[in-house]
Design an enzyme around this catalytic site. Structure first.
Site, mmCIF file in Angstrom:
data_model
loop_
_atom_site.group_PDB
_atom_site.id
_atom_site.type_symbol
_atom_site.label_atom_id
_atom_site.label_comp_id
_atom_site.label_asym_id
_atom_site.label_seq_id
_atom_site.Cartn_x
_atom_site.Cartn_y
_atom_site.Cartn_z
ATOM 1 N N SER A 314 0.805 -1.187 0.141
ATOM 2 C CA SER A 314 -0.090 -0.080 -0.097
ATOM 3 C C SER A 314 0.835 1.325 0.198
ATOM 4 O O SER A 314 0.659 2.167 -0.627
ATOM 5 C CB SER A 314 -0.999 0.043 1.208
ATOM 6 O OG SER A 314 -1.831 -1.058 1.129
ATOM 7 N N HIS A 340 -3.225 6.484 3.754
ATOM 8 C CA HIS A 340 -3.415 5.132 3.769
ATOM 9 C C HIS A 340 -4.696 4.989 4.860
ATOM 10 O O HIS A 340 -5.395 4.026 4.451
ATOM 11 C CB HIS A 340 -2.142 4.479 4.599
ATOM 12 C CG HIS A 340 -2.397 2.937 5.000
ATOM 13 N ND1 HIS A 340 -2.645 2.225 5.944
ATOM 14 C CD2 HIS A 340 -2.319 1.916 3.967
ATOM 15 C CE1 HIS A 340 -2.774 0.958 6.032
ATOM 16 N NE2 HIS A 340 -2.679 0.807 4.566
#
Length: 518
Positions: A314, A340
């Protein structure tokens, strides 16, 4: 029951004088009860350790053993560390019956030793000053246990009234307040002809020297007042008699402690969260450290933070979503963690990081400052493994009884009342992380402006529509503290947690680099 062995348990010290005096006291105890198996051990630094002392007693044939704390008052060592050691011994020796004696406490024999030490100091002074013109200043060790600290006040009152001093005051050589310099300054300001300082300590060592040095400095500063320093209790025969009495009480199940005000047993105001706290020894890293043949332990290994593979992937994606080259490295990581959490790189345009804010947070974590949260959800979002590895303490007062009382009497929301309590409880030694309540930000800003509060870092990222935009705007213009916030209505507890996690992870990585480079 008279067939029992005694293990005398001392704290241990880096100072050889302290260890020597304890061993002299052990010799006094053995002289008073020569037919009994009596061993001694230390919680930290010195040898033999407590487990070694117990094994020695078992090897000598003991099947009934009583451990007696070599501490004057019942605080963390007597209530937590030593019982934890005793529980470990019970597991190691299931066929041996272990008992536990009470701390020495304010025993009448100890009061007699106190009187003896005070008279010695008065006699050695060579001048005559009436006791009603003398102030008695009792110096306690100082603990985080209010019950033990309160016993120092009780001792001072016994000695003041029993010996006829004009007044008495109390201070502490460590942990508790007032500290020693403050106590001496207050005593000097009282206007007495003489101040006699009595350190209620068992043995000589670092703390006793600290008292003597501070009193010598006070005598020079306030030359119009005579300052005397009485000696600590030391390896007196009456102290040894109290040890033996506590051992008998322990074997007979009569070892009395003030359980009605023990913060581990009942909810004492200000310490509610410590009720039922597990008994865990905190001395393993320095147990027997100064014993023969022992060398200091290797530095504790702190590994780099290792993200989960999906988390790592990610962040690799987030790195490609925008140009991060103009953002400072520490700020960049915190911003990326927020991206995130939010799942939206567009939030970066609304973020407001004061210069050096993240670095201030990293340094605060490395200094061991407490993280204060407005709600428990912020605490829940912090990475537990990193918290534990760094030993970071987190405090949230929103559900405490005192916070509810403060809220009801002031009209503050509970979150704001919790922030006010944090200001009183921690002063500047904290990081404030607000993820839910705009009122908590308003109270933080008020305390910064009106009470000159200076937390190491303020994170203000609540979500919502009522007061959210305005509270964040107030924080952005609060130039006296490092601060992280955003504009608009977005945010929430996970956002505030993300910033704290970013500071902690970077702190962990720095420690890992430091250990690696040593």
């Amino acid at each position: 029951m008279d067939d029992y062995a005694v293990v005398l348990a001392a704290h241990g010290s880096r100072d050889p004088a302290s260890q020597a005096q304890f061993e002299q006291l052990v010799a006094e105890v053995k002289a008073l009860d020569p037919g009994r198996i009596i061993t001694h051990g230390f919680l930290e630094f010195n040898t033999p350790t407590l487990d070694e002392a117990a094994r020695s007693a078992v090897a000598a044939g003991a099947r009934n053993i009583v451990m007696v704390p070599g501490v004057l008052l019942a605080a963390t060592h007597a209530k937590n560390d030593l019982p934890s050691e005793l529980n470990a011994l019970r597991r190691e020796f299931p066929d041996v019956t272990f008992h536990y004696g009470a701390a020495m406490d304010l025993h009448p024999l100890l009061l007699e030793v106190c009187r003896e030490r005070l008279i010695e100091a008065e006699t050695a002074a060579g001048t005559e000053v009436r006791r009603d013109r003398t102030l008695l200043l009792v110096v306690g060790r100082g603990t985080t246990d209010p019950d033990a600290n309160g016993d120092i006040h009780k001792l001072a009152r016994f000695l003041e009234e029993g010996l006829g001093y004009g007044a008495s005051q109390v201070c502490y050589s460590g942990t508790a307040r007032p500290d020693l310099p403050t106590g001496l300054a207050r005593a000097a300001a009282m206007g007495f002809e003489r101040v006699i300082v009595f350190p209620y300590l068992l043995f000589d060592g670092v703390l006793a020297r600290r008292v003597r040095d501070a009193v010598a400095a006070a005598a020079q500063r306030w030359s119009g007042t005579e300052f005397l320093t009485a000696s600590h209790l030391g390896p007196h025969r009456k102290v040894a008699q109290v040890f033996l009495e506590r051992s008998r009480e322990g074997v007979q199940g009569q070892g009395h402690m003030n359980c009605s005000l023990c913060k581990y047993r009942v909810q004492v105001i200000g310490y509610e969260a410590q009720q039922g706290q597990a008994q865990v020894s905190h001395h393993g890293a320095v147990r027997g450290l100064l014993g023969a043949g022992n060398t200091p332990a290797e530095p504790k290994t702190v590994p780099h933070y290792v993200p989960h593979p999906i988390e790592q992937q990610s962040f690799e994606i987030i790195e490609t979503l925008r140009d991060w080259s103009k953002v400072a490295a520490s700020d960049r990581y915190a911003m990326q963690r927020l991206v995130h959490t939010a799942g939206d790189p567009g939030i970066v345009e609304d973020l407001s990081f004061s210069p050096g804010a993240v670095e201030a947070g990293i340094q605060a974590i490395l200094r061991g400052l407490t993280v204060v949260t407005d709600v428990t959800m912020v605490h829940s979002g912090l990475k537990r493994e990193v918290l534990g590895r760094l030993g970071v303490q987190v405090w949230c007062g929103v559900h405490d009884a005192e916070t509810h009382l403060l809220s009801s009497q002031t009209g503050l929301t509970r979150s704001a009342a919790g922030i006010r309590r944090a200001y009183e409880k921690f002063g500047n030694d904290c990081v404030v992380a607000i993820g839910d309540a705009p009122t908590a930000i308003f109270e933080t800003v008020r305390l910064i402006r009106e009470r000159h509060w200076r937390p190491a870092l303020v994170i203000g990222l609540p979500v919502g529509f009522v007061g959210t935009h305005e509270s964040k705007a107030a924080l952005r213009t609060c130039l006296s503290v490092p601060r992280i916030t955003n504009s608009g209505y977005r945010g929430g507890s996970p956002w505030a947690s993300s910033v704290v996690n970013a500071c902690m992870i970077q702190a962990q990585n720095r420690l890992a680099d430091l250990v690696r480079d040593q």
